[in-house]
Design an enzyme around this catalytic site. Structure first.
Site, PDB file in Angstrom:
ATOM      1  N   CYS A 151      -2.232   1.279   5.889  1.00  0.00           N
ATOM      2  CA  CYS A 151      -3.266   1.669   5.805  1.00  0.00           C
ATOM      3  C   CYS A 151      -4.038   1.637   7.227  1.00  0.00           C
ATOM      4  O   CYS A 151      -4.232   2.831   7.793  1.00  0.00           O
ATOM      5  CB  CYS A 151      -4.352   0.828   4.922  1.00  0.00           C
ATOM      6  SG  CYS A 151      -6.164   1.174   5.112  1.00  0.00           S
ATOM      7  N   GLU A 153       0.377   4.260  -0.481  1.00  0.00           N
ATOM      8  CA  GLU A 153      -0.399   4.932   0.425  1.00  0.00           C
ATOM      9  C   GLU A 153      -0.237   6.546  -0.110  1.00  0.00           C
ATOM     10  O   GLU A 153      -1.262   7.279   0.050  1.00  0.00           O
ATOM     11  CB  GLU A 153      -0.416   4.634   1.954  1.00  0.00           C
ATOM     12  CG  GLU A 153      -1.395   3.234   2.419  1.00  0.00           C
ATOM     13  CD  GLU A 153      -2.634   3.976   2.641  1.00  0.00           C
ATOM     14  OE1 GLU A 153      -3.074   4.681   2.126  1.00  0.00           O
ATOM     15  OE2 GLU A 153      -3.268   3.077   3.033  1.00  0.00           O
TER      16      GLU A 153
END
Length: 220
Positions: free
Chosen positions: A135, A208
């Site tokens: 992230c 993600e």
């Protein structure tokens, strides 16, 4: 010796699919559908709440006052600064704070954030950092990558302010510090332990990419 780059090399295809996803390419070209970006922003607000919980867990998993202060600083930055900034940014895209506080959490969001928390609960402080790395570090890498592409459109790009946030000196410095922290803590890990961490990194990277796809498809 293993390093953050070693983690990327462990899952190169997954890392590429995440960092060069169609969502971010359309964003860099300025052609991403507004409703897709709005959906992403809404879910990202919910993500930040869970992200703050992960840093709270990092405080608990810390072993000394230096680690506690470091994790606490990240937690406070999200809770006291980033969430408020996100709320204000959402308002510019026609999303009210009331709407943010009544959102349904998307399945891709649940899968990713609960995985982060589970990895942290089962592991130690390093496990948490590795689970969070795609992230924080990934966004920094993605924004910089976009700006080097021949198709990148900076003029009249409605998403330029998003890119500016992640290419800013402040954010890039935070990315570099996180990479240095990870490199320092990976330096002495045994091959078996590195593989465990690399699997966590790969799974988080895949999740993600699913988050981007969720934004593109506007899935709940």
């Amino acid at each position: 010796m293993p390093s953050f780059q070693s983690l990327i090399e462990f899952c190169q295809d997954d890392w590429k699919q995440y960092t060069q996803h169609e969502f971010v390419q359309q964003l860099g070209k300025g052609i991403l559908d507004k409703s897709c970006f709005q959906h992403y922003l809404k879910q990202d607000y919910l993500f930040l709440i869970q992200f703050s919980r992960a840093w709270g867990l990092a405080v608990y998993k810390s072993h000394d006052i230096f680690e506690i202060r470091q994790a606490l600083a990240s937690l406070k930055a999200i809770v006291e600064i980033e969430l408020d900034l996100h709320v204000e940014y959402c308002k510019k895209w026609g999303i009210s704070e009331k709407e943010l506080n009544s959102l349904q959490e998307a399945k891709a969001n649940i899968a990713y954030t609960r995985y982060m928390l589970d990895a942290g609960q089962q592991g130690d402080l390093l496990d948490i950092h590795i689970a969070l790395a795609p992230c924080m570090i990934g966004y920094g890498r993605i924004a910089c990558w976009i700006e080097t592409q021949p198709w990148y459109q900076s003029e009249n790009n409605p998403y330029q302010s998003w890119l500016d946030m992640y290419t800013s000196d402040e954010f890039q410095l935070a990315v570099q510090k996180e990479i240095e922290w990870i490199n320092q803590h990976l330096f002495h890990v045994e091959p078996q332990r590195f593989e465990q961490l690399a699997i966590i990194f790969r799974n988080a990277t895949r999740l993600e990419a699913d988050f981007w796809q969720m934004g593109l498809d506007k899935n709940i």
